[in-house]
Design a protein around this motif. Structure first.
Motif, PDB file in Angstrom:
ATOM      1  N   ARG A  58       0.755  -1.262  -0.090  1.00 49.51           N
ATOM      2  CA  ARG A  58      -0.040  -0.092   0.255  1.00 49.51           C
ATOM      3  C   ARG A  58       0.874   1.287  -0.209  1.00 49.51           C
ATOM      4  O   ARG A  58       2.019   1.204   0.582  1.00 49.51           O
ATOM      5  N   LYS A  59       0.532   2.137  -0.626  1.00 50.19           N
ATOM      6  CA  LYS A  59       1.207   3.587  -0.683  1.00 50.19           C
ATOM      7  C   LYS A  59       0.259   4.412   0.022  1.00 50.19           C
ATOM      8  O   LYS A  59      -0.191   5.518  -0.271  1.00 50.19           O
ATOM      9  N   ALA A  60      -0.320   4.048   1.163  1.00 50.51           N
ATOM     10  CA  ALA A  60      -1.250   4.925   1.993  1.00 50.51           C
ATOM     11  C   ALA A  60      -0.469   5.971   2.702  1.00 50.51           C
ATOM     12  O   ALA A  60       0.717   5.904   3.048  1.00 50.51           O
ATOM     13  N   ARG A  61      -1.497   7.035   3.097  1.00 49.41           N
ATOM     14  CA  ARG A  61      -0.884   8.061   3.890  1.00 49.41           C
ATOM     15  C   ARG A  61      -1.714   8.104   5.367  1.00 49.41           C
ATOM     16  O   ARG A  61      -3.054   7.813   5.060  1.00 49.41           O
ATOM     17  N   ILE A  62      -1.029   8.296   6.359  1.00 44.53           N
ATOM     18  CA  ILE A  62      -1.951   8.526   7.637  1.00 44.53           C
ATOM     19  C   ILE A  62      -1.656   9.744   8.331  1.00 44.53           C
ATOM     20  O   ILE A  62      -0.466  10.266   8.527  1.00 44.53           O
ATOM     21  N   ASP A  63      -2.869  10.493   8.108  1.00 42.99           N
ATOM     22  CA  ASP A  63      -2.497  11.962   8.302  1.00 42.99           C
ATOM     23  C   ASP A  63      -1.557  12.473   7.123  1.00 42.99           C
ATOM     24  O   ASP A  63      -1.698  12.250   6.393  1.00 42.99           O
ATOM     25  N   GLU A  64      -0.500  13.171   7.857  1.00 46.97           N
ATOM     26  CA  GLU A  64       0.451  13.713   6.878  1.00 46.97           C
ATOM     27  C   GLU A  64       1.818  13.058   6.887  1.00 46.97           C
ATOM     28  O   GLU A  64       2.775  13.160   6.268  1.00 46.97           O
ATOM     29  N   MET A  65       1.437  11.552   7.170  1.00 50.34           N
ATOM     30  CA  MET A  65       2.541  10.628   7.328  1.00 50.34           C
ATOM     31  C   MET A  65       2.472   9.513   6.220  1.00 50.34           C
ATOM     32  O   MET A  65       1.362   8.926   6.180  1.00 50.34           O
ATOM     33  N   ASP A  66       3.485   9.216   5.800  1.00 50.74           N
ATOM     34  CA  ASP A  66       3.660   7.983   4.828  1.00 50.74           C
ATOM     35  C   ASP A  66       3.449   6.774   5.619  1.00 50.74           C
ATOM     36  O   ASP A  66       3.972   6.727   6.738  1.00 50.74           O
ATOM     37  N   PHE A  67       2.467   5.897   5.195  1.00 49.32           N
ATOM     38  CA  PHE A  67       2.686   4.485   5.871  1.00 49.32           C
ATOM     39  C   PHE A  67       3.987   3.857   5.730  1.00 49.32           C
ATOM     40  O   PHE A  67       4.435   3.601   4.664  1.00 49.32           O
ATOM     41  N   LEU A  68       4.621   3.329   6.766  1.00 53.76           N
ATOM     42  CA  LEU A  68       6.020   3.041   6.719  1.00 53.76           C
ATOM     43  C   LEU A  68       6.083   1.496   6.482  1.00 53.76           C
ATOM     44  O   LEU A  68       7.164   0.925   6.340  1.00 53.76           O
ATOM     45  N   GLY A  69       5.075   0.676   6.417  1.00 53.83           N
ATOM     46  CA  GLY A  69       4.966  -0.701   6.261  1.00 53.83           C
ATOM     47  C   GLY A  69       4.976  -1.565   7.468  1.00 53.83           C
ATOM     48  O   GLY A  69       5.101  -1.065   8.587  1.00 53.83           O
ATOM     49  N   VAL A  70       5.078  -2.702   7.227  1.00 53.42           N
ATOM     50  CA  VAL A  70       4.953  -3.826   8.348  1.00 53.42           C
ATOM     51  C   VAL A  70       5.929  -4.782   8.399  1.00 53.42           C
ATOM     52  O   VAL A  70       6.333  -5.198   7.170  1.00 53.42           O
ATOM     53  N   SER A  71       6.563  -5.146   9.470  1.00 54.03           N
ATOM     54  CA  SER A  71       7.369  -6.237   9.598  1.00 54.03           C
ATOM     55  C   SER A  71       6.848  -7.475  10.224  1.00 54.03           C
ATOM     56  O   SER A  71       6.369  -7.020  11.522  1.00 54.03           O
ATOM     57  N   VAL A  72       6.836  -8.420   9.759  1.00 56.60           N
ATOM     58  CA  VAL A  72       6.018  -9.582  10.459  1.00 56.60           C
ATOM     59  C   VAL A  72       6.996 -11.003  10.854  1.00 56.60           C
ATOM     60  O   VAL A  72       7.704 -11.117  10.284  1.00 56.60           O
ATOM     61  N   GLY A  73       6.744 -11.259  12.155  1.00 58.53           N
ATOM     62  CA  GLY A  73       7.227 -12.538  12.502  1.00 58.53           C
ATOM     63  C   GLY A  73       6.049 -13.287  13.048  1.00 58.53           C
ATOM     64  O   GLY A  73       5.527 -12.882  13.845  1.00 58.53           O
ATOM     65  N   MET A  74       6.167 -14.574  12.773  1.00 60.32           N
ATOM     66  CA  MET A  74       4.835 -15.319  12.944  1.00 60.32           C
ATOM     67  C   MET A  74       5.505 -16.885  13.566  1.00 60.32           C
ATOM     68  O   MET A  74       6.605 -17.447  13.135  1.00 60.32           O
ATOM     69  N   ALA A  75       4.764 -17.308  14.490  1.00 60.65           N
ATOM     70  CA  ALA A  75       5.022 -18.401  15.208  1.00 60.65           C
ATOM     71  C   ALA A  75       3.614 -19.093  15.669  1.00 60.65           C
ATOM     72  O   ALA A  75       2.766 -18.588  15.791  1.00 60.65           O
ATOM     73  N   ARG A  76       3.571 -20.452  15.241  1.00 60.38           N
ATOM     74  CA  ARG A  76       2.546 -21.292  15.264  1.00 60.38           C
ATOM     75  C   ARG A  76       2.278 -22.359  16.602  1.00 60.38           C
ATOM     76  O   ARG A  76       3.359 -23.019  16.719  1.00 60.38           O
ATOM     77  N   TYR A  77       1.256 -22.234  17.518  1.00 61.36           N
ATOM     78  CA  TYR A  77       1.261 -23.297  18.510  1.00 61.36           C
ATOM     79  C   TYR A  77       0.331 -24.497  17.862  1.00 61.36           C
ATOM     80  O   TYR A  77      -0.491 -24.083  17.279  1.00 61.36           O
ATOM     81  N   PRO A  78       0.877 -25.408  18.367  1.00 60.97           N
ATOM     82  CA  PRO A  78       1.969 -26.087  18.780  1.00 60.97           C
ATOM     83  C   PRO A  78       3.072 -26.499  17.903  1.00 60.97           C
ATOM     84  O   PRO A  78       4.375 -27.063  18.298  1.00 60.97           O
ATOM     85  N   ASP A  79       3.050 -26.248  16.489  1.00 56.06           N
ATOM     86  CA  ASP A  79       3.896 -26.786  15.761  1.00 56.06           C
ATOM     87  C   ASP A  79       5.320 -26.227  15.988  1.00 56.06           C
ATOM     88  O   ASP A  79       6.177 -26.589  15.769  1.00 56.06           O
ATOM     89  N   ASP A  80       5.372 -24.860  16.160  1.00 55.33           N
ATOM     90  CA  ASP A  80       6.566 -24.135  16.158  1.00 55.33           C
ATOM     91  C   ASP A  80       6.989 -23.905  17.820  1.00 55.33           C
ATOM     92  O   ASP A  80       8.349 -23.867  18.123  1.00 55.33           O
TER      93      ASP A  80
END
Length: 108
Positions: A58-80
């Protein structure tokens, strides 16, 4: 955000990001603000990871700020992992691996 625009803007940014999470999740998914700008998501939806990753396109803007993106880390119970502390530790580790890969120009 806080350093450049102030804490009130940072709060608005986090609320807007929270709304973006709601848009890409199911009604039964739960998100909690964990620390600073980190959130924990609880879901049974195996596609949520991909949906959240799509926020980065997304090239979104939040108020006067550019959306900076998301960093994702995922772990699953009970697999991980078998405990909450192990899940948090592993997902945190994976989030930093995601960030490193992205910063190196690799697809995380």
């Amino acid at each position: 955000i806080n350093d450049q625009y102030g804490h009130a803007a940072g709060d608005r940014y986090l609320r807007a990001f929270s709304d973006m999470l709601k848009e890409c999740s199911e009604e039964e998914d739960l998100f909690f603000r964990y620390a600073g700008d980190e959130f924990i998501g609880l879901t049974c939806d195996g596609m949520l990871y991909r949906k959240i990753e799509e926020l980065n396109t997304r090239k979104a803007r939040i108020d006067e700020m550019d959306f900076l993106g998301v960093s994702v880390g995922m772990a699953r119970y009970p697999d991980d992992a078998g405990s909450i502390s192990e899940l948090l530790e592993l997902s945190d580790k994976r989030m930093y691996e995601f960030k490193r890969a992205r910063d190196m120009g690799l697809k995380p």
